[in-house]
Design a protein around this motif. Structure first.
Motif, PDB file in Angstrom:
ATOM      1  N   LYS A   5     -17.922 -32.591  70.863  1.00 25.45           N
ATOM      2  CA  LYS A   5     -19.204 -33.062  70.588  1.00 25.45           C
ATOM      3  C   LYS A   5     -20.180 -32.395  71.334  1.00 25.45           C
ATOM      4  CE  LYS A   5     -22.485 -35.948  68.518  1.00 25.45           C
ATOM      5  NZ  LYS A   5     -22.843 -35.758  67.503  1.00 25.45           N
ATOM      6  N   ALA A   6     -19.982 -32.485  72.605  1.00 24.61           N
ATOM      7  CA  ALA A   6     -20.815 -31.701  73.582  1.00 24.61           C
ATOM      8  C   ALA A   6     -20.896 -30.159  73.232  1.00 24.61           C
ATOM      9  CB  ALA A   6     -20.583 -31.777  74.854  1.00 24.61           C
ATOM     10  N   LEU A   7     -19.798 -29.668  72.949  1.00 18.34           N
ATOM     11  CA  LEU A   7     -19.837 -28.261  72.624  1.00 18.34           C
ATOM     12  C   LEU A   7     -20.579 -27.864  71.186  1.00 18.34           C
ATOM     13  CD1 LEU A   7     -16.206 -27.277  73.605  1.00 18.34           C
ATOM     14  CD2 LEU A   7     -18.486 -26.443  74.547  1.00 18.34           C
ATOM     15  N   GLN A   8     -20.283 -28.882  70.221  1.00 20.16           N
ATOM     16  CA  GLN A   8     -21.126 -28.674  68.859  1.00 20.16           C
ATOM     17  C   GLN A   8     -22.657 -28.878  69.154  1.00 20.16           C
ATOM     18  OE1 GLN A   8     -19.972 -32.060  66.438  1.00 20.16           O
ATOM     19  NE2 GLN A   8     -21.965 -31.573  65.006  1.00 20.16           N
ATOM     20  N   ILE A   9     -23.145 -29.548  70.222  1.00 13.44           N
ATOM     21  CA  ILE A   9     -24.429 -29.583  70.171  1.00 13.44           C
ATOM     22  C   ILE A   9     -24.985 -28.446  70.906  1.00 13.44           C
ATOM     23  CG2 ILE A   9     -26.336 -31.249  71.703  1.00 13.44           C
ATOM     24  CD1 ILE A   9     -24.346 -33.564  71.240  1.00 13.44           C
ATOM     25  N   VAL A  10     -24.314 -28.147  72.126  1.00 11.87           N
ATOM     26  CA  VAL A  10     -25.039 -27.102  72.674  1.00 11.87           C
ATOM     27  C   VAL A  10     -25.010 -25.698  72.156  1.00 11.87           C
ATOM     28  CG1 VAL A  10     -22.996 -26.076  74.197  1.00 11.87           C
ATOM     29  CG2 VAL A  10     -25.297 -26.137  75.214  1.00 11.87           C
TER      30      VAL A  10
END
Ligand code: DGI
Ligand code: FE
Ligand code: FE
Length: 194
Positions: A5-10
């Motif tokens: 999720k974090a990677l998708q956001i960044v």
């Protein structure tokens, strides 16, 4: 927050090259966190979001520095420095990350800070030595990082300060203060486990 999720956001905030760099910082930060016994989830999250604000317009970053009462002295220095404190702010307000340790590691990742803790040092160093970095001296810092976190951070700072001197660039006081504080530790001959 889950890694995916974090990677998708960044990813939405970065160029593909900068996203690759971010994955490298994550890998290095996880290795360092295991070695120097820091919470790997915090290291992973700080690494993923460390350059979140890298591509924000200078005017937007400037407005945030003023509105949020960040050190106004930042505005007298290269705008390259601004994405770190502005990133910490945006990761909190836009992404909803409230862990102050994670936010602080993001805030200090470019200049360091004389009071930086082990997580802060890990993110600072991971940014410098991640596998995609190839500038002169990086391999030596990678090797030193196997022995001592402080010695590796101070060597990276020395290289950055030399680089800035050669370009006749301003050196931000926190960069020098971080160097001074770590050199004191080194000179004191005190051996820390970190
Ligand atoms: O965002 P990255 O490119 O991954 O790396 P970073 O956040 O460490 O930013 C690196 C840049 O910041 C590099 O060009 C050197 C610069 N920098 C670091 N400390 C100082 C500095 N620039 C100035 N002018 N003064 C500093 O004290
Ligand atoms: Fe950065
Ligand atoms: Fe970076």
């Amino acid at each position: 927050m889950e890694r995916s999720k974090a990677l998708q956001i960044v990813k939405q905030q970065l160029t593909s090259k900068r996203y690759e760099h971010t994955l490298g910082v994550m890998e290095s930060a996880l290795n360092l966190a295991q070695k120097y016994r820091v919470d790997t989830k915090k290291a992973e999250l700080a690494a993923i979001f460390h350059d979140y604000a890298k591509f924000r317009p200078v005017e937007e970053m400037k407005a945030i520095i003023i509105d949020q009462k960040m050190p106004e002295m930042l505005l007298d220095f290269h705008s390259e420095l601004w994405h770190a404190p502005v990133g910490a702010y945006l990761v909190k307000t836009e992404v909803g990350i409230t862990d102050e340790e994670v936010l602080q590691a993001i805030r200090y990742h470019t200049t360091g800070n004389k009071q930086m803790n082990t997580l802060d040092k890990i993110i600072f160093l991971a940014d410098y030595i991640e596998p995609g970095r190839s500038f002169p001296g990086v391999e030596a810092v990678r090797n030193i990082a196997e022995q001592s976190l402080n010695a590796a951070v101070v060597t990276a700072l020395k290289n950055t300060i030399k680089f800035l001197l050669d370009k006749s660039e301003l050196i931000y006081p926190d960069t020098l203060e971080t160097y001074n504080s770590l050199i004191k530790v080194e000179k004191g001959g005190i051996t820390f486990n970190d």
